[in-house]
Design a protein around this motif. Structure first.
Motif, PDB file in Angstrom:
ATOM      1  N   LEU A   1      40.298  38.203  36.450  1.00 25.78           N
ATOM      2  CA  LEU A   1      40.507  38.705  35.091  1.00 25.78           C
ATOM      3  C   LEU A   1      41.755  39.571  35.010  1.00 25.78           C
ATOM      4  O   LEU A   1      42.071  40.305  35.954  1.00 25.78           O
ATOM      5  N   PRO A   2      42.471  39.511  33.883  1.00 27.21           N
ATOM      6  CA  PRO A   2      43.504  40.521  33.618  1.00 27.21           C
ATOM      7  C   PRO A   2      42.823  41.819  33.190  1.00 27.21           C
ATOM      8  O   PRO A   2      41.787  41.792  32.522  1.00 27.21           O
ATOM      9  N   VAL A   3      43.387  42.933  33.589  1.00 29.88           N
ATOM     10  CA  VAL A   3      42.813  44.231  33.222  1.00 29.88           C
ATOM     11  C   VAL A   3      43.865  45.108  32.550  1.00 29.88           C
ATOM     12  O   VAL A   3      43.703  45.544  31.407  1.00 29.88           O
ATOM     13  N   LEU A   4      44.971  45.347  33.235  1.00 30.27           N
ATOM     14  CA  LEU A   4      46.012  46.221  32.704  1.00 30.27           C
ATOM     15  C   LEU A   4      47.334  45.493  32.455  1.00 30.27           C
ATOM     16  O   LEU A   4      48.286  46.103  31.989  1.00 30.27           O
ATOM     17  N   SER A   5      47.386  44.214  32.782  1.00 31.42           N
ATOM     18  CA  SER A   5      48.598  43.439  32.535  1.00 31.42           C
ATOM     19  C   SER A   5      48.211  42.112  31.895  1.00 31.42           C
ATOM     20  O   SER A   5      47.034  41.825  31.694  1.00 31.42           O
ATOM     21  N   ARG A   6      49.199  41.289  31.594  1.00 27.98           N
ATOM     22  CA  ARG A   6      48.923  39.980  31.011  1.00 27.98           C
ATOM     23  C   ARG A   6      48.437  38.978  32.058  1.00 27.98           C
ATOM     24  O   ARG A   6      47.858  37.954  31.718  1.00 27.98           O
ATOM     25  N   GLU A   7      48.712  39.284  33.329  1.00 25.14           N
ATOM     26  CA  GLU A   7      48.302  38.398  34.415  1.00 25.14           C
ATOM     27  C   GLU A   7      46.969  38.856  34.996  1.00 25.14           C
ATOM     28  O   GLU A   7      46.500  39.950  34.717  1.00 25.14           O
ATOM     29  N   VAL A   8      46.355  38.004  35.815  1.00 22.21           N
ATOM     30  CA  VAL A   8      45.103  38.365  36.484  1.00 22.21           C
ATOM     31  C   VAL A   8      45.361  39.522  37.439  1.00 22.21           C
ATOM     32  O   VAL A   8      46.239  39.460  38.301  1.00 22.21           O
ATOM     33  N   ASP A   9      44.595  40.608  37.270  1.00 26.39           N
ATOM     34  CA  ASP A   9      44.777  41.819  38.073  1.00 26.39           C
ATOM     35  C   ASP A   9      43.704  41.997  39.149  1.00 26.39           C
ATOM     36  O   ASP A   9      43.884  42.798  40.074  1.00 26.39           O
ATOM     37  N   ILE A  10      42.587  41.295  39.014  1.00 24.70           N
ATOM     38  CA  ILE A  10      41.525  41.380  40.004  1.00 24.70           C
ATOM     39  C   ILE A  10      40.945  39.986  40.188  1.00 24.70           C
ATOM     40  O   ILE A  10      40.721  39.264  39.214  1.00 24.70           O
ATOM     41  N   ALA A  11      40.748  39.583  41.446  1.00 20.80           N
ATOM     42  CA  ALA A  11      40.316  38.205  41.710  1.00 20.80           C
ATOM     43  C   ALA A  11      39.462  38.148  42.971  1.00 20.80           C
ATOM     44  O   ALA A  11      39.614  38.960  43.891  1.00 20.80           O
ATOM     45  N   ASN A  12      38.564  37.168  42.975  1.00 21.18           N
ATOM     46  CA  ASN A  12      37.756  36.874  44.152  1.00 21.18           C
ATOM     47  C   ASN A  12      37.760  35.373  44.365  1.00 21.18           C
ATOM     48  O   ASN A  12      37.644  34.602  43.412  1.00 21.18           O
ATOM     49  N   ALA A  13      37.914  34.961  45.614  1.00 18.00           N
ATOM     50  CA  ALA A  13      37.957  33.535  45.933  1.00 18.00           C
ATOM     51  C   ALA A  13      37.098  33.250  47.160  1.00 18.00           C
ATOM     52  O   ALA A  13      37.050  34.045  48.102  1.00 18.00           O
ATOM     53  N   ARG A  14      36.440  32.105  47.123  1.00 18.14           N
ATOM     54  CA  ARG A  14      35.693  31.603  48.284  1.00 18.14           C
ATOM     55  C   ARG A  14      36.332  30.295  48.710  1.00 18.14           C
ATOM     56  O   ARG A  14      36.444  29.356  47.920  1.00 18.14           O
ATOM     57  N   VAL A  15      36.767  30.244  49.959  1.00 12.49           N
ATOM     58  CA  VAL A  15      37.478  29.083  50.484  1.00 12.49           C
ATOM     59  C   VAL A  15      36.694  28.525  51.666  1.00 12.49           C
ATOM     60  O   VAL A  15      36.337  29.267  52.590  1.00 12.49           O
ATOM     61  N   GLU A  16      36.421  27.215  51.626  1.00 14.31           N
ATOM     62  CA  GLU A  16      35.773  26.552  52.754  1.00 14.31           C
ATOM     63  C   GLU A  16      36.783  25.622  53.415  1.00 14.31           C
ATOM     64  O   GLU A  16      37.532  24.910  52.743  1.00 14.31           O
ATOM     65  N   PHE A  17      36.798  25.628  54.750  1.00 10.64           N
ATOM     66  CA  PHE A  17      37.736  24.827  55.520  1.00 10.64           C
ATOM     67  C   PHE A  17      37.050  23.598  56.103  1.00 10.64           C
ATOM     68  O   PHE A  17      35.822  23.559  56.246  1.00 10.64           O
ATOM     69  N   GLU A  18      37.844  22.610  56.465  1.00  9.84           N
ATOM     70  CA  GLU A  18      37.305  21.395  57.067  1.00  9.84           C
ATOM     71  C   GLU A  18      36.538  21.684  58.356  1.00  9.84           C
ATOM     72  O   GLU A  18      35.607  20.963  58.720  1.00  9.84           O
ATOM     73  N   SER A  19      36.915  22.735  59.058  1.00  9.92           N
ATOM     74  CA  SER A  19      36.249  23.113  60.300  1.00  9.92           C
ATOM     75  C   SER A  19      34.842  23.647  60.068  1.00  9.92           C
ATOM     76  O   SER A  19      34.072  23.803  61.010  1.00  9.92           O
ATOM     77  N   GLY A  20      34.505  23.947  58.802  1.00  9.87           N
ATOM     78  CA  GLY A  20      33.241  24.578  58.473  1.00  9.87           C
ATOM     79  C   GLY A  20      33.364  26.069  58.265  1.00  9.87           C
ATOM     80  O   GLY A  20      32.427  26.721  57.782  1.00  9.87           O
ATOM     81  N   ALA A  21      34.496  26.641  58.625  1.00 11.23           N
ATOM     82  CA  ALA A  21      34.715  28.075  58.404  1.00 11.23           C
ATOM     83  C   ALA A  21      34.766  28.374  56.910  1.00 11.23           C
ATOM     84  O   ALA A  21      35.180  27.538  56.100  1.00 11.23           O
ATOM     85  N   VAL A  22      34.333  29.578  56.547  1.00 10.83           N
ATOM     86  CA  VAL A  22      34.320  30.033  55.158  1.00 10.83           C
ATOM     87  C   VAL A  22      35.037  31.378  55.077  1.00 10.83           C
ATOM     88  O   VAL A  22      34.908  32.214  55.989  1.00 10.83           O
ATOM     89  N   ALA A  23      35.805  31.583  54.012  1.00  7.80           N
ATOM     90  CA  ALA A  23      36.512  32.847  53.819  1.00  7.80           C
ATOM     91  C   ALA A  23      36.298  33.350  52.398  1.00  7.80           C
ATOM     92  O   ALA A  23      36.413  32.581  51.441  1.00  7.80           O
TER      93      ALA A  23
END
Length: 350
Positions: free
Chosen positions: A198-220
């Motif tokens: 979401l943007p909070v104090l600017s026009r761009e996204v200011d706070i973000a959360n991402a979940r990434v899964e890799f082919e190896s099975g690892a998750v970040a």
């Protein structure tokens, strides 16, 4: 018989804002220490920034890369510290002129621009290193020999709000540091991405959360914010029989044997790290009988280590630690996260 003198590398710094001033500071410090490097020119369209750098470093200043190249200076390499949207135009012109380039992160605002840079480097046989400076953080360097199939990552990068870098969102401003590090540690293609922001104090996204899964099975899991009340730079990851915690700001690396601690909750593990974070190399936890290892690191300014590595690559024609292709991978993941954030906001009506 003494060896031949090492040629002095002549460097141009493109962009004299906050990032450019830091590059100038490091190059100047290396020169003062007797390193064979010197600042030869600065470029900035802003007269105030340009003239300030000219005066501080006693070098000619130019309004554009084209103007500098037309002056016929003898140059070996350049730091590109302009706003991201200008990276490709500046880098391509410099590469075509025969210079190696160190480009501040992200490599470019788009994959098309990143590909233009990589194509120019290949065509002209020049080196491209990208400024993902956390790769040079002593804690990351110390963690590399300990890697054996990491399977879960958790990254937090939080900052207080400043008007710096508002031409990009928090994903390209802050999170991309951790994306680059985790891509290097996971060493696996990305399978799936889900993200919110979401943007909070600017026009761009200011706070973000991402979940990434890799082919190896690892998750970040990645969390980045530039509207926090505190400054946090941490990465934790699990791998078979080990849990490691990196503090980028403190340049600390802590490790615990998870086999011995298999029955402990995450909260208990974190309590162990909190109890031992200021202790010596081995810190015993009396109630659990566990040994917490604080892995030795060699303190150093990541930017200086990054620039020293770049200069060494230029001089020895070695492949840079952060190659242009690796920076493109980090950019591709960041852009995928941005797309996932947009899709989530559309679905949520935000």
């Amino acid at each position: 018989m003494s060896g031949a003198a090492v040629p002095v590398l002549r460097i141009a710094v493109i962009g004299c804002g906050a990032f450019g001033r830091n590059h100038l500071r490091v190059y100047e410090a290396l020169t003062c220490l007797g390193e064979p490097v010197e600042i030869a020119a600065v470029v900035d369209p802003n007269p105030g920034a340009r003239e300030s750098a000219e005066l501080a470093h006693g070098v000619p200043g130019y309004r554009s890369v084209e103007e500098m190249l037309a002056a016929g200076l003898e140059l070996d390499a350049a730091s590109v510290c302009t706003p991201t949207i200008h990276h490709a135009d500046a880098a391509v012109a410099l590469l075509a002129a025969g210079l190696d380039v160190l480009i501040e992160k992200p490599i470019a605002p788009s994959l098309e621009d990143a590909d233009r840079i990589l194509a120019a480097a290949a065509e002209h046989g020049r080196l491209v290193q990208v400024g993902h400076l956390e790769r040079f953080n002593p804690a990351v360097t110390a963690a590399l020999p300990l890697l054996h199939r990491p399977m879960f990552f958790e990254a937090h990068r939080l900052s207080v709000f400043t008007p710096r870098s508002l031409d990009v969102d928090v994903v390209l401003d802050l999170m991309i540091h951790d994306l680059d590090v985790v891509l290097a540690l996971a060493n696996s293609p990305v399978r799936e991405v889900r993200a919110v922001g979401l943007p909070v104090l600017s026009r761009e996204v200011d706070i973000a959360n991402a979940r990434v899964e890799f082919e190896s099975g690892a998750v970040a899991n990645f969390t980045a914010s530039r509207v926090s009340t505190e400054r946090v730079r941490k990465l934790r990851f699990f791998q078979p029989h080990q849990y490691l915690s990196l503090d980028f700001a403190r340049q600390d690396l802590l490790m615990i044997d998870v086999t011995a601690a298999a029955s402990l909750t995450m909260q208990q593990l974190e309590a162990l790290f909190a109890a031992g974070k200021n202790d010596a190399t081995d810190a015993a936890h009396p109630s659990q009988g566990l040994s917490l290892r604080k892995i030795p690191t060699e303190p150093g300014e990541p930017l200086r280590l990054e620039i020293e590595a770049f200069l060494n690559s230029v001089r020895c024609r070695d492949v840079p630690r952060v190659r242009g292709a690796a920076a493109r991978d980090a950019l591709a993941l960041a852009l995928t996260i941005q797309g996932s954030i947009r899709e989530h906001r559309e679905r949520s009506g935000l």
